[in-house]
Write an enzyme that holds these catalytic residues in place. Structure first.
Site, PDB file in Angstrom:
ATOM      1  N   GLY A   2       0.822  -1.206   0.000  1.00  0.00           N
ATOM      2  CA  GLY A   2       0.000   0.000   0.000  1.00  0.00           C
ATOM      3  C   GLY A   2       0.852   1.250   0.000  1.00  0.00           C
ATOM      4  CB  ALA A  19      13.940  -1.388   7.618  1.00  0.00           C
ATOM      5  CB  SER A  20      11.769   3.464   6.020  1.00  0.00           C
ATOM      6  OG  SER A  20      10.724   3.657   6.936  1.00  0.00           O
ATOM      7  NE  ARG A  21      15.641  -3.455   2.907  1.00  0.00           N
ATOM      8  CZ  ARG A  21      15.587  -3.991   1.686  1.00  0.00           C
ATOM      9  NH1 ARG A  21      14.437  -4.244   1.113  1.00  0.00           N
ATOM     10  NH2 ARG A  21      16.699  -4.288   1.047  1.00  0.00           N
ATOM     11  CB  THR A  76      11.458   4.823  -1.395  1.00  0.00           C
ATOM     12  OG1 THR A  76      10.044   4.723  -1.543  1.00  0.00           O
ATOM     13  CG2 THR A  76      11.978   5.984  -2.227  1.00  0.00           C
ATOM     14  CB  ALA A 101      14.094   9.320  -2.308  1.00  0.00           C
ATOM     15  CE  LYS A 102      17.871  12.387   4.356  1.00  0.00           C
ATOM     16  NZ  LYS A 102      17.947  13.303   5.524  1.00  0.00           N
ATOM     17  CD  GLU A 127       9.737   1.083   9.451  1.00  0.00           C
ATOM     18  OE1 GLU A 127       9.425   0.443  10.455  1.00  0.00           O
ATOM     19  OE2 GLU A 127      10.856   1.068   8.941  1.00  0.00           O
TER      20      GLU A 127
END
Lengths: 367, 455, 151, 251
Positions: free
Chosen positions: A47, A87-89, A91, A289-290, A294
């Site tokens: 999502g 882990a916001s990985r 992107t 980008a970062k 999360e």
């Protein structure tokens, strides 16, 4: 009925990419004979929009329209390794892998185009689906024609692979926590303000307004990143005032199995949510980008709890700030923190020291 | 035409709004069986008897899987990172949390499978259960885990995650005030709208196709392969389209047992968790217990921090040691605090095992740090924006584990929020930048911590 | 019993108390209504029964014998999105997509009975639908756009 | 034994329903289905037979001879414009879709669980002095709602009625903001000819008539997933006060 309003703030940071790293993502790309692009990545889209974001990165990197991209993350037979969407990985790390795959496919594309145009690959660029000679834009060939030539003339497949791995950061001094390399791919930052309305008779807390500023590095798709921040905001609201698996923690009693007994936020009384996007590009991320999805639910709970203090003068330090916790805190409002020399001690009642045995390792030095 | 930075439509948007996005539950394969689990009704008990004979004899039941059917019963999700396994795929001689799976029945329909789970004969010897992490270290606390009540396998077999930096005693000696507080965010459910689900399909080639809602296809495939002791090329994971996860679908919840049931029955098996199972038996965000004491000066500098964290892992380790490590690395929040003494423990209880959720390990400490900083500002009578900006991490400052920050944005994000709510920043704080410290913002206590920024 | 689903008649054989959700998914073969909770709590299973939004997990088949059921498949096609579908797509009112069919049908019904619905009416109409991804912000924007387009 | 083994009776009149219900032994009544259908579908409830009321003609609200009568199968959504405080209570049952499906009879027969309170309409109806007409063991009978509730379930509710007379009404409740409205505690008040009736939902498994002078008297408040007995003890007097203020404002 006495209603009080208050405001509170917070500032947070969060590691992009698995903390300590060591988690790879890979991707590969092939170009069909008509120039359309197939991307194979193993990143699950939960999502968060990784199908869209990674397709945008490929379109940008290759220089072709977004709607030329077919994105396939459907199975492990055709897609290579992606450690996962956590882990916001998705992107940052996986996006970097598709960017590298696109760069590699682009190199191959330019090599074929170079043969067709008789111009060195380094003197070519791809713009809007056409390979163009740098400085001589009249010399060009469409990407579909390059792909056709590769297939039917040169007997080649235009393809590219890419992988991204931030090396594992080993803890070299377990006593101090010192690591041998940065344990994150990047760190993202955010600040938040919350405005609440508190009913001091019933203990109800209504979150009226949330302001959030996020440094996203670079917004690959501003609408999608807003969506992550807004979705995180409501989840943060849930953490702050609604949700708990164990309403009588640490007891496990009355843990309910119904939607009615677990309070996930609904649409009613939706607070005003203002989102500010700041772009301080990361050196390592794809296009700067970062990952922020999360951390999007991290700044609201402390901002809300601080706003409650601003409104009625009590600190509720056990989340969520339920009506009951608030009423109990109001009952003890006059007590305030205990002062002992230069020590200012809050929350003695819930400290480990109140229940742990004297010889316990779980004691905390206070006073 | 730029693709990056553009508000392009969602790649999957049209499929979503036409109801055509295919989630695992929407996959249709012929001859499919449905599965239901027998789960522990108790928080902690020994299993004295487990007999599936009567259940297996029920018409329509095709396979019952118990611990005896699992080639490798215990496999830790993070064994590759040095966190050993501790959790059996299906309970063997003990259950350590209410809802722990003991057996899975595959049958013609969900009703038959459910009835068969109720026909499995089981005797449990109830044991005392531990729920309060604060009591876990007491000599009289019930034992929740075979390793003891807290995790003993950090690097060098330490049983605590430590951070030590600077000279904490000096910081506490020199402080004008020491502010102490306790912070306890609750366990919460990820609540993806799609509950845990897997569909395992045996293929004529001898392979297994597993339709999965995992957030991590290769990760979950590795877990299934390890339990089955199979090479990866005998498995095909199909997924990538997930009805929400938020961390709750990183644990491989349904895939492995469904695979075993499909192999045993020789037919496709779907195991779709009910919402009740999702709420009561699926892993949650952990409850945390955090105590902080900050040594501060009267003008708002934070000289040092002592912190004790107890992370409630529930009954098994899963990702908890990793979560506490991440937590420790970020326990100063967005600030530079040069003197640190942090102890973090992964404590076992008889709760449903806790796991990743959005912000894993850090959501807790963001709450604790920010509440604490707000309190410090209140105690000192300092503007909360000023206190934060003053201590905000800057380029060249070092993190708790000694890594120099290269691009911190604490200063601009706070300034941006101040602007948004119309809060006028005192003194020069409105013009402050994130650049390396100097002048008044590089007091003596922050000099030694400044590191070298490498790019 | 008989059901008309998106204009097509079906004879169904399920038990009279089988929830409509199961009948649609397992017997009729329409999978857009989701089994999000099967308790009536989440709204992922909402369908239109004679034009009115109802939780299909709570409705026994006996209650809808002879009724006309509309699922999101009945609102439009990928080639020609219905107005509510188009508004949700254009305004990014969907992230993971699991709750989306329910939201679309509830919105479609809202606009049918109240073409100029305001914010509080929108919140009331969608109060039983849980979306865990969007924080509802873009859902509200999509619904407001759909309402604006209808009035 | 599964759902397919449950025999279903679908009476087409009230009389048929009463006959089919008999003494109620092993019969589950299904009206709106909002509570019972998930129980049946999950197998948590496995009755021998079920009575589906949807076609028994028990739906509708009538005002006749000074009495308001609400059929058991009337959907809760039909009450959102009813007399206060019933209207306010009805407005907060579930959400719009659930209200359209849930019935008055089901609400009157429902009891709070260990997790969540149920039966929002009960307090409002008690305040209105409603009586319940039901069938079952011993035949048909009518009794005040609070008496019916005190005896627990086990009967087939046919309708609920109360005097159609002018009265002042008040209502106060607490829900949790930002989430779907599950009522934690609600107080309904109605005053007619100087007689005040005060009732509460959320204080016991079923709603009770309160002593206006001492609302907490005789109550054994319970913990559930939404609120503790302690919190409800704090809240009840405050809600009584708010309901009475509402009542006075409305008279």
């Amino acid at each position: 009925m006495a209603k009080h309003t208050g405001r509170g703030i917070s500032a947070i940071e969060y590691p992009t990419g698995m903390n300590q790293n060591g988690d790879p993502s890979q991707a590969w790309i092939k170009i069909k004979p008509d120039g359309r692009v197939d991307v194979f990545s193993g990143t699950a889209d939960i999502g968060n929009g990784s199908k869209t974001i990674q397709s945008q990165i490929v379109a940008e990197t290759l220089g072709v329209p977004y709607d030329w991209i077919t994105y396939d993350n459907s199975n492990t037979d055709s897609s290579p390794v992606c450690t996962g969407t956590f882990a916001s990985r998705a992107t940052f790390v996986a996006g970097k892998a598709v960017e590298k795959a696109a760069l590699s496919a682009k190199q191959k594309l330019l090599e074929i185009a170079a043969k067709e145009l008789e111009i060195a690959p380094d003197d070519l660029e791809v713009v809007d689906g056409e390979v163009i000679a740098k400085g001589a834009p009249q010399k060009k060939i469409g990407v579909p024609d390059v792909a056709a030539a590769a297939t039917w003339t040169h007997g080649e497949l235009i393809t590219g692979t890419g992988a991204h791995l931030n090396p594992y950061a080993a803890i070299v001094e377990p006593e101090t926590g010192k690591v041998d390399s940065p344990p994150h791919a990047a760190i993202s930052y955010a600040a938040c303000a919350a405005e609440v309305e508190v009913d001091d008779e019933t203990g109800e807390v209504r979150v009226v307004h949330l302001w959030q500023a996020f440094d996203v590095g670079r917004a690959i798709n501003p609408t999608l990143v807003e969506g992550q921040i807004q979705g995180g905001a409501l989840m943060g609201l849930g953490l702050g005032v609604l949700e708990e698996c164990y309403p009588y923690y640490p007891s496990a009693e009355h843990r309910g199995g119904e939607f009615g007994s677990y309070l996930a936020p609904g649409i009613k009384g939706l607070p005003k949510i203002d989102t500010i996007i700041i772009e301080n590009p990361s050196e390592a991320g794809p296009y700067g980008a970062k990952g922020i999805s999360e951390m999007a639910n991290n700044p609201q709970p402390p901002a809300i709890a601080a706003a409650v203090f601003d409104a009625v003068g009590v600190w509720v330090t056990e989340l969520p700030v339920t009506p009951e916790r608030l009423l109990r805190a109001l009952e003890q409002k006059e007590q305030g923190p205990r002062r002992d020399g230069k020590w200012v001690i809050f929350d003695e009642d819930i400290s480990v020291n109140t229940v742990a045995a004297g010889e316990s390792r779980f004691r905390f030095p206070v006073g | 035409m730029k693709a990056v930075g553009a508000r392009l439509p969602r790649y999957d948007g049209v499929a979503h709004v036409t109801g055509r996005t295919q989630f695992v539950d929407d996959v249709r394969v012929p001859n499919m069986l449905w599965a239901k689990a027998l789960r522990s009704p108790l928080h902690h008990a020994g299993i004295a008897k487990l007999d599936t004979k009567k259940a297996a004899a029920i018409k329509g039941v095709h396979a019952i899987v118990t611990w005896q059917d699992v080639p490798r019963l215990v496999y830790g999700h993070l064994e590759a990172l040095g966190i050993p396994g501790d959790e059996p795929l299906l309970a063997k001689d003990e259950v350590r949390y209410k809802g722990q799976p003991i057996a899975l029945v595959a049958a013609e329909d969900e009703e038959t499978a459910q009835l068969a789970t109720e026909a499995i004969e089981i005797d449990l010897d109830e044991r005392p259960a531990l729920f309060d992490v604060r009591k876990a270290a007491d000599p009289d606390a019930p034992q929740a885990h075979h390793w003891g009540n807290w995790y003993p396998h950090f690097e060098a077999e330490m049983d605590v995650r430590q951070i030590r930096k600077g000279d904490i005693d000096r910081a506490f000696d020199e402080a004008d005030a020491i502010v102490a507080g306790v912070y306890r965010p609750a366990a919460i459910e990820q609540v993806p709208m799609e509950t845990q689900i897997a569909l395992a399909v045996p293929e004529p080639s001898g392979r297994l196709t597993i339709y999965s809602c995992t957030q991590a296809l290769y990760f979950s495939m590795g877990v299934v392969a390890a339990h089955l002791e199979w090479p990866l090329n005998k498995l095909k994971f199909v997924g990538g389209t997930v009805g929400g996860g938020f961390g709750g679908k990183v644990d491989t919840a349904a895939e492995t047992v469904s695979a075993l049931a499909a192999l045993k029955a020789g037919r496709p098996v779907k195991w779709r968790w009910t919402r009740e199972e999702e709420f009561l038996c699926s892993s949650t965000r952990a409850p945390w217990h955090m105590e902080i004491a900050d040594a501060v000066t009267k003008d708002g500098w934070i000289l040092g921090r002592k912190m004790l964290t107890l992370h409630d892992a529930g009954a098994y380790a899963r990702f908890s040691p990793y979560g506490v490590t991440k937590h420790s690395f970020h326990h100063t929040g967005a600030y530079t605090i040069p003197n640190l003494h942090f102890d973090g423990y992964v404590v076992f209880t008889n709760r449903v095992p806790t796991t990743a959720m959005r912000g894993f390990g850090v959501t807790s400490v963001s709450f604790a740090t920010e509440m604490h900083v707000s309190r410090v500002a209140e105690v000192l009578g300092v503007d909360p924006f000023e206190l934060r900006l003053k201590n905000a991490n800057r380029i060249g400052d070092t993190s708790p584990n000694g890594i120099a920050y290269t691009d911190p944005s604490t200063v601009p994000t706070i300034q941006s929020i101040a602007g948004a709510i119309g809060h006028e920043l005192p003194g020069g704080y409105g013009a402050m930048t994130r650049d390396a410290r100097e002048g008044d913002l590089l007091p003596e206590h922050l000099v030694a911590q400044v590191g070298e920024v490498t790019h | 019993m008989k059901l008309t689903v998106n204009g097509i008649d079906h004879e169904v054989e399920s038990h009279a108390l089988r929830p409509l959700l199961h009948v649609l998914r397992e017997e009729v073969g329409i999978t857009s209504p989701k089994a999000g909770c099967q308790q009536g709590g989440c709204g992922t299973c909402t369908v239109l029964v004679d034009g009115e939004p109802r939780r299909s997990c709570l409705l026994p088949l006996a209650a809808v014998d002879g009724a006309a059921i509309t699922t999101v498949e009945g609102l439009g096609t990928p080639e020609q999105l219905g107005p509510v579908q188009a508004a949700f797509h254009e305004h990014y009112g969907s992230q993971c997509g699991y709750c989306t069919p329910g939201f679309l049908l509830a919105t479609h019904a809202l606009i049918g009975r109240s073409p100029k619905a305001g914010r509080s009416e929108i919140e009331e109409a969608l109060a039983g639908h849980v979306c865990r991804c969007t924080g509802y912000v873009k859902i509200v924007e999509a619904v407001e756009a759909a309402v604006g387009g209808a009035s | 034994m599964g759902l397919n083994d449950v025999s279903v009776l679908i009476p087409s009149s009230a009389a048929e329903a009463v006959e089919a219900f008999g003494d109620g032994k092993d019969v589950t009544v299904v009206a709106g289905g909002t509570i019972v259908v998930p129980e049946l579908a999950s197998g948590r409830l496995r009755p021998k037979s079920a009575l589906y009321l949807g076609r028994a003609g028990l739906s509708g609200i009538s005002r006749k001879d000074g009495t308001v009568t609400i059929g058991a199968a009337t959907p809760v959504s039909d009450l959102v414009d009813a007399d206060p405080p019933l209207a306010q209570a009805a407005t907060h049952v579930g959400d719009l879709e659930v209200r359209a499906q849930a019935t008055v009879g089901g609400n009157v027969c429902s009891a709070s669980t260990d997790d969540t309170p149920r039966g929002d309409l009960q307090a409002a109806l008690i305040a209105l002095g409603a009586s319940v007409r039901s069938a079952g063991k011993g035949g048909e009978r009518s009794e005040p709602l609070e008496t019916f509730l005190a005896e627990g379930a086990g009967r087939l509710v046919l309708d609920v009625s109360y005097d159609d007379a002018p009265r002042a009404a008040g209502y106060a409740a607490v829900w949790r903001p930002h989430t779907h409205h599950y009522t934690i505690l609600a107080v309904a008040a109605a005053k007619r000819d100087g007689e005040l009736r005060l009732a509460a939902t959320g204080v016991a498994p079923r709603a009770v008539l309160l002593d206006a002078d001492d609302p907490l008297a005789g109550l054994e408040l319970r913990d559930d997933a939404l609120a503790s007995a302690w919190y409800r003890t704090q809240l009840l007097p405050r809600l009584v006060e708010r309901a009475l203020t509402d009542l006075e404002g409305g008279s």
